[in-house]
Scaffold this active site. Structure first.
Site, PDB file in Angstrom:
ATOM      1  CB  ILE A 294      -0.929   0.011   1.226  1.00  0.00           C
ATOM      2  CG1 ILE A 294      -1.787  -1.258   1.252  1.00  0.00           C
ATOM      3  CG2 ILE A 294      -1.820   1.249   1.213  1.00  0.00           C
ATOM      4  CD1 ILE A 294      -2.619  -1.405   2.514  1.00  0.00           C
TER       5      ILE A 294
ATOM      6  CG  ASP B 111      -6.547  -1.729  12.335  1.00  0.00           C
ATOM      7  OD1 ASP B 111      -5.348  -1.685  11.986  1.00  0.00           O
ATOM      8  OD2 ASP B 111      -6.917  -1.887  13.505  1.00  0.00           O
TER       9      ASP B 111
ATOM     10  CD  GLU C  87       3.400  -0.696   5.047  1.00  0.00           C
ATOM     11  OE1 GLU C  87       4.296   0.117   4.773  1.00  0.00           O
ATOM     12  OE2 GLU C  87       3.276  -1.222   6.175  1.00  0.00           O
TER      13      GLU C  87
END
Length: 356
Positions: free
Chosen positions: A214, A230, A256
């Protein structure tokens, strides 16, 4: 393990030992695991709690560290596995006891029959014959009762063992899931990749590996909080899972980062899958649940490598990681595969939308 992975792990380890030393916490394995996990950032809820301590000018004392470890890291999987094992042993012991009782009764009954056979070979009175018949009938009934009890206990044991097997299957499944995103965890990924490589080596089928990271997740997490972070992790996990099929496996790799194992998929097919996932992630607009505030969109970068006949799991991951690294440094929000690097193509040729 690639050089990048080794350096990353070494950095996490050094950070964990530094925190242990600064906080005066004994370097016990559970406390090292706690602070190593904190350093990696893979458990945002844990990081949120420890960060709150630091903001208040405190640091995790030994008692606080023990409580945090028990709350966030001490898995109940082992406890449940132990409980199931104890129940299994208790049931097996009960079966053994029932069998021993039945064997003892059967041996006694066999002895009585042999004794009766000897008596019947001699002339005995009618009264003695009647007494012998009554005795044999009573012992036969006792044998029948023992057999019925054994059958009932065996049936109960079969039912219990079937239930225990289901419990063991549930525990095993839970041990292979990431608790936050509910997709496969690193352990499941390691097992899945080993199996996929073994199958591809035998059958000669294509196999591709996709790493996903990400973009700017730390900044997003710091800006909007760990609960929203989250939410982002769950969103990406579900997007990844919903865009693969069949024997493909989506897993959380750490923090991530996510990964997908794509059996029976060559590198061109993996690129198509990755582009679909990249666009799907970018298309989702985030809302903060508590306020319905629009938080914008997130993006992700992708690295893809294809399995070769001389590959190991480590070498395949290392090549995919290099591609992911290239995608990040080329501006993010794009898919880079190993052919791009081999052919020295500009990463921009596979660029998606402008990086976030």
């Amino acid at each position: 393990m690639s050089d990048q992975e080794f350096k990353r792990a070494l950095g996490y380890a050094n950070a964990a030992f530094d925190l242990l030393k600064r906080s005066g916490i004994p370097a016990y394995p559970q406390f090292y695991e706690l602070l190593y996990t904190y350093a990696t950032g893979v458990n945002p809820s844990l990081n949120n709690r420890i960060n709150a301590l630091f903001r208040n000018g405190d640091s995790p004392s030994e008692s606080v560290a023990e409580a945090l470890y028990n709350e966030f890291l001490k898995s109940d999987v082992n406890d449940r596995m132990t409980a199931v094992s104890q129940r299994m042993h208790a049931r097996i012991d009960a079966v053994h006891d029932a069998i021993d009782t039945a064997m003892t009764t059967a041996n006694a009954y066999s002895g009585s029959l042999q004794s009766a056979s000897g008596d019947l070979s001699r002339d005995i009175s009618a009264a003695a014959m009647k007494a012998l018949s009554v005795k044999l009938l009573a012992e036969t009934r006792q044998m029948q009762d023992t057999n019925r009890s054994l059958e009932q206990k065996l049936q109960a044991s079969r039912d219990d063992i079937a239930a225990l097997q289901r419990d063991l299957d549930d525990v095993r499944r839970e041990s292979l899931l990431d608790p936050l995103t509910k997709i496969a965890n690193r352990k499941s990924f390691d097992e899945g990749l080993a199996a996929a490589i073994a199958a591809a080596s035998i059958n000669g089928d294509p196999l591709s590996l996709m790493l996903v990271d990400i973009d700017n997740f730390k900044n997003f997490n710091d800006s909007y909080g760990h609960q929203t972070g989250d939410q982002v992790l769950r969103l990406v996990a579900m997007t990844l899972k919903s865009n693969i099929k069949g024997k493909d496996l989506a897993a959380r790799y750490g923090g991530e980062e996510f990964v997908a194992i794509l059996p029976h998929t060559d590198i061109e097919g993996a690129i198509i899958v990755a582009e679909n996932i990249r666009r799907a992630i970018q298309a989702k607009e985030l809302l903060k649940r508590s306020t319905n505030e629009k938080l914008g969109r997130i993006t992700a970068s992708f690295g893809i490598a294809a399995f070769g006949s001389t590959d190991t799991a480590a070498s395949l991951i290392e090549r995919a990681d290099r591609c992911l690294y290239a995608a990040k440094h080329a501006g993010r929000n794009r898919v880079i595969n190993e052919n791009d690097l081999v052919n020295d193509l500009l990463p921009a040729k596979r660029a998606g939308a402008t990086a976030a």
